[in-house]
Design an enzyme around this catalytic site. Structure first.
Site, PDB file in Angstrom:
ATOM      1  N   HIS A   1       0.844  -1.190   0.000  1.00 35.81           N
ATOM      2  CA  HIS A   1       0.000   0.000   0.000  1.00 35.81           C
ATOM      3  C   HIS A   1       0.882   1.245   0.000  1.00 35.81           C
ATOM      4  O   HIS A   1       2.106   1.157   0.193  1.00 35.81           O
ATOM      5  CB  HIS A   1      -0.967   0.006   1.185  1.00 35.81           C
ATOM      6  CG  HIS A   1      -0.315   0.068   2.532  1.00 35.81           C
ATOM      7  ND1 HIS A   1       0.450  -0.949   3.048  1.00 35.81           N
ATOM      8  CD2 HIS A   1      -0.320   1.039   3.495  1.00 35.81           C
ATOM      9  CE1 HIS A   1       0.881  -0.637   4.246  1.00 35.81           C
ATOM     10  NE2 HIS A   1       0.439   0.582   4.538  1.00 35.81           N
TER      11      HIS A   1
ATOM     12  N   HIS B   1       1.535   3.864   1.903  1.00 36.23           N
ATOM     13  CA  HIS B   1       2.022   4.596   3.057  1.00 36.23           C
ATOM     14  C   HIS B   1       3.545   4.654   2.950  1.00 36.23           C
ATOM     15  O   HIS B   1       4.182   3.693   2.505  1.00 36.23           O
ATOM     16  CB  HIS B   1       1.605   3.921   4.365  1.00 36.23           C
ATOM     17  CG  HIS B   1       0.216   4.282   4.802  1.00 36.23           C
ATOM     18  ND1 HIS B   1      -0.506   3.543   5.714  1.00 36.23           N
ATOM     19  CD2 HIS B   1      -0.587   5.324   4.446  1.00 36.23           C
ATOM     20  CE1 HIS B   1      -1.696   4.106   5.903  1.00 36.23           C
ATOM     21  NE2 HIS B   1      -1.763   5.186   5.148  1.00 36.23           N
TER      22      HIS B   1
ATOM     23  N   ASP C   1       6.072   4.333   4.872  1.00 33.97           N
ATOM     24  CA  ASP C   1       6.938   3.315   5.471  1.00 33.97           C
ATOM     25  C   ASP C   1       6.915   2.005   4.700  1.00 33.97           C
ATOM     26  O   ASP C   1       7.569   1.033   5.114  1.00 33.97           O
ATOM     27  CB  ASP C   1       6.559   3.082   6.943  1.00 33.97           C
ATOM     28  CG  ASP C   1       5.113   2.670   7.138  1.00 33.97           C
ATOM     29  OD1 ASP C   1       4.235   3.245   6.475  1.00 33.97           O
ATOM     30  OD2 ASP C   1       4.848   1.764   7.961  1.00 33.97           O
ATOM     31  N   HIS C   2       6.213   1.987   3.570  1.00 35.47           N
ATOM     32  CA  HIS C   2       6.184   0.791   2.725  1.00 35.47           C
ATOM     33  C   HIS C   2       6.670   1.059   1.299  1.00 35.47           C
ATOM     34  O   HIS C   2       6.821   0.112   0.529  1.00 35.47           O
ATOM     35  CB  HIS C   2       4.770   0.208   2.683  1.00 35.47           C
ATOM     36  CG  HIS C   2       4.331  -0.357   3.987  1.00 35.47           C
ATOM     37  ND1 HIS C   2       4.323  -1.708   4.271  1.00 35.47           N
ATOM     38  CD2 HIS C   2       3.910   0.257   5.117  1.00 35.47           C
ATOM     39  CE1 HIS C   2       3.903  -1.900   5.512  1.00 35.47           C
ATOM     40  NE2 HIS C   2       3.638  -0.715   6.044  1.00 35.47           N
TER      41      HIS C   2
ATOM     42  N   HIS D   1      -7.293  -1.738   5.909  1.00 30.29           N
ATOM     43  CA  HIS D   1      -6.422  -0.719   6.480  1.00 30.29           C
ATOM     44  C   HIS D   1      -6.991   0.660   6.157  1.00 30.29           C
ATOM     45  O   HIS D   1      -8.075   0.777   5.577  1.00 30.29           O
ATOM     46  CB  HIS D   1      -4.998  -0.895   5.943  1.00 30.29           C
ATOM     47  CG  HIS D   1      -3.950  -0.164   6.716  1.00 30.29           C
ATOM     48  ND1 HIS D   1      -3.960  -0.058   8.079  1.00 30.29           N
ATOM     49  CD2 HIS D   1      -2.854   0.536   6.294  1.00 30.29           C
ATOM     50  CE1 HIS D   1      -2.916   0.648   8.472  1.00 30.29           C
ATOM     51  NE2 HIS D   1      -2.240   1.043   7.410  1.00 30.29           N
TER      52      HIS D   1
END
Length: 299
Positions: free
Chosen positions: A58, A60, A62-63, A138
């Site tokens: 996804h 975000h 941090d990914h 999420h």
């Protein structure tokens, strides 16, 4: 599999954000790519030479914030394999201008392979492997990934083949199910000439997500499940509000899906000591492993 990061959105000391490298069938697959992923490659001895596919769960940061630096580093390391980025369609809109500006002189091409995170579908396939999406729950459209080996051919029973002097030229047909006829006309059934193929293995990656039993039929029986365990159960209210899972919920999913092994990660920065997360999970699913940065998991 090498785990590059076990932290969540705010990394804690010693815990990078999300990233894993799955190595199978002489290929490397990167799953999520947090900022600093290229440093983790170097730190843990992960080589990018066999890397061609990146799967982003996804959008975000941090990914996915580490994609551009990783591509740039790979370019300087004379990487030549084309790169395929599997993600939500919006990622191309964000990255394409940056690639054109910062990575204009690449020796390899970059292709975007969009998928719908809300659907369970096959998004990659080769001769020995398929990768399917796992719709998660999420704060934005998110998908996990199921890596599943295809069933291979049976193994040749060399002792029997040698006993009947079976010519090497017939081995391919025997692997495909052919019997063997001796010079005197005796039929040797295929079942005596081969042994069963190696059981295919599978790996399910589920991060980030709220507890959802809808994924159970998709991941059922997986050899290894990586499932986020951001919080302990005493922070269940926070987990629900932020659409994350507790260690107990990750273990419950593992138990109900009858997976063979559970690896938990994506820990909240609030936990200096991760023992309570492991204790909570193992009380429900004993075959639970607490992941750490640089950990290698074989299955």
């Amino acid at each position: 599999m090498t785990i590059l990061g076990t932290g969540s959105a705010v990394p804690a000391p010693g815990r990078f954000s999300a990233g894993q490298v799955l190595e199978t069938h002489n290929k490397s697959f990167l799953i999520d790519c947090a900022d600093g992923t290229q440093h983790q490659f170097t730190k843990y001895g992960v080589h990018s030479s066999r890397l061609s596919h990146i799967f982003i769960s996804h959008l975000h940061g941090d990914h996915c914030f580490g994609i551009i630096p990783l591509i740039s580093t790979m370019s300087m390391a004379n990487h030549t394999n084309d790169i395929y980025i599997h993600s939500h369609p919006d990622l191309e809109k964000v990255l394409k201008p940056m690639i054109d500006y910062f990575c204009f002189d690449l020796e390899f091409k970059i292709f975007f392979e969009p998928f719908n995170p809300l659907e369970n579908s096959v998004i990659y396939e080769d001769r020995g492997l398929t990768v399917s999406t796992i719709p998660l729950v999420h704060t934005m459209p998110t998908a996990g990934f199921l890596f599943k080996e295809k069933e291979g051919e049976p193994h040749l029973n060399k002792e029997t083949l040698d006993f009947y002097n079976v010519p090497l030229s017939l081995y391919p047909d025997i692997k495909k199910g052919a019997d063997f006829i001796t010079e005197n006309g005796t039929i040797i059934p295929n079942s005596r000439l081969v042994t069963p193929p190696t059981k295919p293995k599978s790996f399910a990656y589920c991060s980030d997500t709220r507890y959802t039993e809808r994924i159970i039929p998709i991941i059922e029986g997986a050899d290894c499940l990586y499932h986020e365990a951001t919080y302990c159960s005493d922070d269940l209210v926070k987990a629900k509000a932020r659409l994350h899972s507790t260690a107990a919920e990750a273990a419950t999913i593992a138990s109900k899906a009858s997976v063979k092994q559970l690896v938990i990660g994506h820990y909240s920065k609030r936990y200096d000591d991760l023992t309570p997360l492991l204790t909570e999970a193992k009380s429900i699913f004993p075959d639970t492993i607490l992941s750490y940065d640089g950990m290698r998991v074989d299955f």
